[in-house]
Design an enzyme around this catalytic site. Structure first.
Site, PDB file in Angstrom:
ATOM      1  N   LEU A 156      -4.736   1.248  31.337  1.00 44.93           N
ATOM      2  CA  LEU A 156      -2.979   1.002  32.083  1.00 44.93           C
ATOM      3  C   LEU A 156      -1.567   1.450  31.649  1.00 44.93           C
ATOM      4  O   LEU A 156      -2.148   0.822  30.116  1.00 44.93           O
ATOM      5  CB  LEU A 156      -3.000   0.153  33.460  1.00 44.93           C
ATOM      6  CG  LEU A 156      -4.200   0.144  34.085  1.00 44.93           C
ATOM      7  CD1 LEU A 156      -4.529  -1.324  35.289  1.00 44.93           C
ATOM      8  CD2 LEU A 156      -4.514   1.144  35.002  1.00 44.93           C
ATOM      9  N   ASP A 157      -0.917   1.878  31.461  1.00 47.18           N
ATOM     10  CA  ASP A 157       0.163   2.253  31.099  1.00 47.18           C
ATOM     11  C   ASP A 157       1.034   1.053  31.093  1.00 47.18           C
ATOM     12  O   ASP A 157       0.973   0.226  31.896  1.00 47.18           O
ATOM     13  CB  ASP A 157       1.353   3.428  32.189  1.00 47.18           C
ATOM     14  CG  ASP A 157       0.359   4.952  32.054  1.00 47.18           C
ATOM     15  OD1 ASP A 157      -0.482   4.637  30.811  1.00 47.18           O
ATOM     16  OD2 ASP A 157       0.758   5.875  32.498  1.00 47.18           O
ATOM     17  N   PHE A 158       2.191   0.956  30.655  1.00 39.39           N
ATOM     18  CA  PHE A 158       3.022  -0.192  29.862  1.00 39.39           C
ATOM     19  C   PHE A 158       3.645  -1.133  31.475  1.00 39.39           C
ATOM     20  O   PHE A 158       3.373  -2.261  31.826  1.00 39.39           O
ATOM     21  CB  PHE A 158       4.345   0.202  28.966  1.00 39.39           C
ATOM     22  CG  PHE A 158       5.132  -1.046  28.960  1.00 39.39           C
ATOM     23  CD1 PHE A 158       5.099  -2.075  27.913  1.00 39.39           C
ATOM     24  CD2 PHE A 158       6.331  -1.117  28.497  1.00 39.39           C
ATOM     25  CE1 PHE A 158       5.656  -2.908  26.746  1.00 39.39           C
ATOM     26  CE2 PHE A 158       6.944  -1.922  28.955  1.00 39.39           C
ATOM     27  CZ  PHE A 158       6.955  -2.780  27.858  1.00 39.39           C
ATOM     28  N   LYS A 190       0.259  10.201  36.981  1.00 41.09           N
ATOM     29  CA  LYS A 190       1.278  10.505  36.803  1.00 41.09           C
ATOM     30  C   LYS A 190       2.167  12.051  36.580  1.00 41.09           C
ATOM     31  O   LYS A 190       3.107  12.650  37.081  1.00 41.09           O
ATOM     32  CB  LYS A 190       2.554   9.869  35.291  1.00 41.09           C
ATOM     33  CG  LYS A 190       2.548   8.311  36.123  1.00 41.09           C
ATOM     34  CD  LYS A 190       2.874   7.809  34.469  1.00 41.09           C
ATOM     35  CE  LYS A 190       2.741   5.954  35.158  1.00 41.09           C
ATOM     36  NZ  LYS A 190       3.137   5.359  33.480  1.00 41.09           N
TER      37      LYS A 190
END
Ligand code: URA
Length: 230
Positions: free
Chosen positions: A101-103, A187
């Protein structure tokens, strides 16, 4: 790895000897005699020949973590804390993340030392839905669902995303179900409409649902039933 290949890779046996060992049922995997050369040997499997242990095997481990914002889903990072820093377990070097998962993305993160299990979970071929709660900067238009179902073209990879299901929950919130895990996929899908994702939370991966009793940063081992679901 196939048991015949596993045994042939050992210095003490050649292929002919391996065939014989299997025919004579002198090989056991997890205590059960095997004669099928295709039988699967995993790093967790105990393998013996004539009762002598050739591979001790390691216990398989599976955890569900509620990833908080502001941590990297990597096993190490020079700058930021990682999801593995949140785990208080021995032999963390053996563990890996099944589906990053992204930050700033929060939610369900599965961590294991079982590579086959995590591949089944993340391979696009198995088509397990990864379900995200999405919050956007602009309103989500009625045209989004059809576009996401048809697929969005990603020029960088020169591919069209697999059909995804969008359920609009409010003007700027939705639940999106995708079967792949392309780089920044959610995104970029909303980016197709120039609509910035400002909140992203993974609720589910296939049949595994984030335990709502876990606060961000908390984790628990998976139950045997949960492990078997994948
Ligand atoms: N898609 C994204 O864009 N980010 C994530 O963290 C997960 C899916």
């Amino acid at each position: 790895m196939r048991v015949d290949r596993f045994l042939s890779n050992l210095p003490q046996f050649n292929r002919k000897q391996v065939r014989l060992l299997l025919v004579e049922r002198r090989v056991t995997v997890e205590g059960v005699a095997v004669s099928d050369p295709h039988h699967d040997v995993r790093e967790f499997s105990q393998v013996c020949v004539d009762g002598e242990i050739l591979q001790a095997g390691k216990p398989a481990r599976y955890f569900m973590l509620h990833k908080p914002q502001g941590c990297v889903s990597a096993t190490s990072d020079p700058q930021h804390s990682t999801v593995l820093d949140l785990l208080h377990e021995p032999d963390k070097a053996d563990l890996h993340i099944a589906g990053r998962l992204d930050f700033n993305t929060t939610g369900l993160m599965l961590i294991t030392n079982d590579g086959q299990w995590s591949r089944r979970l993340t391979q696009p071929q198995t088509k397990l839905p990864k379900v995200y709660h999405v919050q956007t900067e602009q309103d989500i238009g009625p045209q989004y669902a059809m576009k996401f179902a048809a697929g969005v073209y990603f020029a960088f990879e020169d591919l069209t995303t697999q059909p995804a299901k969008l359920e609009r929950l409010g003007p700027r919130t939705a639940r999106l179900s995708i079967v792949e895990g392309r780089y920044h996929q959610v995104k970029r899908m909303f980016g197709h409409f120039d609509n910035k994702v400002i909140g992203l939370h993974r609720e589910r991966m296939g049949p595994l649902v984030l335990d709502t009793s876990l606060a961000p940063g908390q984790y628990r081992p998976l139950t045997d039933d949960e492990i078997r679901l994948i």
